[in-house]
Design an enzyme around this catalytic site. Structure first.
Site, mmCIF file in Angstrom:
data_model
loop_
_atom_site.group_PDB
_atom_site.id
_atom_site.type_symbol
_atom_site.label_atom_id
_atom_site.label_comp_id
_atom_site.label_asym_id
_atom_site.label_seq_id
_atom_site.Cartn_x
_atom_site.Cartn_y
_atom_site.Cartn_z
ATOM 1 N N GLY A 88 0.828 -1.190 0.000
ATOM 2 C CA GLY A 88 0.000 0.000 0.000
ATOM 3 C C GLY A 88 0.868 1.247 0.000
ATOM 4 N N GLU A 117 -1.602 -9.504 6.303
ATOM 5 C CA GLU A 117 -1.286 -9.531 7.739
ATOM 6 C C GLU A 117 -1.216 -10.979 8.238
ATOM 7 O OE1 GLU A 117 -0.364 -7.090 9.716
ATOM 8 O OE2 GLU A 117 -0.550 -5.621 8.124
#
Length: 694
Positions: free
Chosen positions: A201, A448
């Site tokens: 990101g 994650e």
């Protein structure tokens, strides 16, 4: 005599009632919606409410149908607005405008999913990963120099850990940072294409700096993965700096408000002081020092400081499931289809047994996931506040996060898909959010930490704890093996099952009564979880003395059992959290209804794993049938309270933003019924064609 509530033939409400405090009564009990909302919102209820109030403003909402460039620009602007107005720095020290409030910060962050999941994840990249890496892996000098611009978003940052060739296996990333003592610089280099940093990101367009994870090499020794602060773009031109390249990841399956991209480095030099050196440092002469002697322990300590990403995704997934159920239950309470007992009245969707089966167990599991998340959030705050910042505390937190994040994110996807289908064609319309919300949540199951890999981590931790419990004492091991043989014989012999059948025979109420007892549910769920750990440990025991290839093959042969063992552990954690949550409910009627919901969750788990209980002799066939029949009774009891239970999530119409949950469907249905009644009363309605033979 126990009675069940009759199935409603009218929707409990014709208009969306959120926030009205109205209630539905059955069996003489009702839900105190505002009081239950206080319990659902948990320890950080006030912070969650303040965040939700901010996100009722349409300037933070996702605009469906925007182009990717438009969506990205909007999200970046929203991020900067949050930096100014959104109280998003609570986790950071007071001297940077924060409050040293780690749990409260995540609680507010999780509410962003109601506005736009892209904004939530963009905020997570900027403050939860990039700035948090500077905070937790850097030292005071880094904080003073780098944090102000990270917090204000004057420097949008990327978190450059994952590589095209290595995602979950972070220890094997191939990017190198080789120290040059002649210039006191690190030389970052990408040795081959698979070593490009990927899926980052802020890397595709907006990022001007990154925290880059690379193998630290000095004096010819590789000290493992460390984090480095690296400028990547000219802020004025947006062009990559010399030696740095990359590309945009392009259109994704969701979260297109985030500019994910790739980075590579061609012998890029950065100052020695840009090593984030809390856990490992290099002196000007190239000598390496660390407060943690073990490379493996050092690596996991560094990664452990970043566990908040998993914690926050667990909470965001719960909120997404709540939105989906709010939409589907509200619609199911208003939408009518097919005549029922009265030929002139169509039946409300939630009055169909399969519709209840479709949605209410998911509602129960969402409550369980919410209570479990509050437990995880408290554990996270205890560790990061310093109250329980011990090696054991961090290990417990990491294991808890690794168990709950997969469970809740998979649940969110299943729930959103079921809600989409439960709303028929209306659920497929983008204006009703379910399809786009599911698309945005899809990647939660692999970033994650890939969910399957996280479950494997949990399984290994369970085995480690089991080994600590029994130790290496041969006598203890022999006794446990003997007990296991006896246990198997007791539970699997036909005689034991026959005894259970005789106890239940002729009295289904006794069997159902036992199943709804808290201790019975706990015993069944805990027995499965603990037995699976013990059996897995026994199956893998030969690996301790085997050659590496033999041991690896043995682990591979039992990998599925390890993952299912972790799943059983996670389900038990959720059930226990749900059960503890009941103690927070003071109103007796509300407590009774939510206890039914807890029972539905527990028995649905037992029904889901019924093959295990039957094969291992824990339930007789008769008792197994009772599980299913009692679930059906619970669904009938909970049916009149379904709307109250979703209203207790505390979501305003501005958070849900689905036309079919706005009351419009109720108005359409009422208009149709009024017209039909008027037609019948007028005597002018057409007569139905007679069936042949009549």
């Amino acid at each position: 005599m126990t009675t069940t509530a009759p199935v409603s033939t009218d929707p409990t409400r014709t208009l969306r009632p959120t926030g009205t405090g109205q209630h539905t009564e059955s069996d003489g009990v009702r839900v105190d919606v505002p009081a239950l909302t206080d319990v659902v919102l948990g320890r950080y209820a006030d912070l969650r409410r303040s965040a939700r109030e901010l996100f009722t403003e349409d300037r933070f909402w996702k605009i469906e149908g925007q182009t990717v460039p438009e969506h990205r620009t909007r999200v970046l602007d929203q991020l900067r607005t949050l930096a100014r107005e959104g109280n998003v720095h609570r986790a950071f020290p007071e001297r940077f405008g924060g409050a040293d409030d780690h749990g409260g910060s995540l609680a507010r962050f999780e509410e962003l999913v109601t506005a736009d999941p892209s904004l939530q994840i963009k905020a997570g990249v900027q403050w939860g990963l990039y700035a948090s890496a500077i905070l937790h892996l850097g030292t005071t000098e880094h904080h003073d120099r780098l944090l102000p611009d990270a917090l204000s978003v004057d420097v949008p940052g990327a978190f450059a850990m994952t590589e095209t060739g290595h995602g979950s296996d972070v220890a094997s990333v191939a990017t190198t940072a080789t120290y040059d003592p002649a210039t006191e610089e690190f030389v970052l280099h990408t040795p081959f294409r698979a070593a490009w940093k990927d899926y980052l990101g802020n890397a595709g367009q907006h990022g001007t700096a990154a925290v880059v994870f690379a193998q630290l090499i000095t004096d010819g020794v590789n000290h493992g993965v460390h984090a480095f602060y690296v400028p990547i773009r000219d802020a004025a031109t947006g062009e990559f700096l010399p030696g740095i390249g990359g590309e945009d990841d392009g259109l994704k399956g969701g979260l297109n408000g985030i500019d994910n991209g790739r980075l590579w480095f061609d012998h890029v030099r950065i100052p020695r002081t840009d090593l984030l050196n809390r856990y490992g440092d290099v002196a000007p002469d190239g000598s390496y020092t660390s407060p943690i002697a073990s490379p493996g322990r050092r690596f996991f300590t560094m990664l452990g400081t970043l566990v908040q990403g998993r914690v926050s995704l667990d909470g965001a997934a719960v909120n997404a499931a709540r939105i989906g159920l709010d939409i589907a239950v509200t619609y199911g309470n208003q939408r009518r289809q097919f005549p029922g007992a009265r030929p002139t009245e169509e039946v409300v969707l939630l009055d169909y047994g399969q519709h209840r089966r479709r949605l209410l167990p998911l509602l129960a599991e969402t409550y369980a996931a919410g209570f479990a998340h509050e437990h995880l959030l408290s554990a996270f705050d205890d560790v990061f506040s310093g109250r329980a910042d011990t090696e054991a505390g961090r290990e417990e937190l990491e294991t808890l996060a690794a168990a709950l994040k997969p469970t809740s994110t998979w649940h969110a996807l299943d729930t959103l898909q079921a809600c989409r289908e439960a709303c028929g064609g209306a659920g497929f319309l983008t204006q009703n959010r379910l399809t786009s919300l599911r698309a945005d949540l899809d990647v939660y199951v692999t970033f994650e930490g890939d969910n399957t890999v996280l479950y494997q981590l949990v399984g290994k931790r369970l085995l480690t704890n089991y080994a600590r419990t029994i130790g290496g004492d041969p006598a203890v091991i022999a006794r446990m093996m003997a007990e296991k043989v006896t246990d198997a014989a007791l539970h699997r012999m036909p005689l034991a099952r026959a005894v259970q059948t005789l106890v239940d025979a002729g009295d289904a109420r006794r069997s159902a009564g036992q199943l709804r007892e808290t201790e019975t549910q706990r015993a069944l769920l805990a027995d499965r979880a603990h037995t699976m750990v013990a059996e897995l440990a026994q199956a893998l025991r030969p690996a301790r003395r085997s050659a590496p290839d033999v041991a690896a093959a043995l682990f591979d042969a039992h990998q599925h059992e390890m993952i299912e063992t972790a799943r059983a552990h996670a389900e038990l954690l959720q059930w226990e959290a749900f059960t503890r949550g009941l103690d927070q409910i003071t109103d007796s009627g509300t407590r009774q209804i939510v206890t039914w919901l807890r029972d539905l969750f527990g028995l649905t788990l037992i029904e889901r794993h019924m093959a295990w209980y039957l094969l291992n002799g824990r339930l007789s066939a008769g008792r197994a049938r009772t599980v299913t029949s009692y679930i059906e009774r619970l669904l009938l009891r909970l049916r009149p309270h379904a709307q109250d239970l979703v209203d207790a999530f505390g979501l305003a119409p501005e958070h849900v933003r689905a036309e079919i949950a706005s009351g419009a469907e109720g108005q359409r249905q009422e208009e149709a019924r009024e017209w039909q009644r008027a037609q019948r009363a007028s005597g002018e309605a057409p007569v139905p064609e007679k069936k042949p033979g009549r």
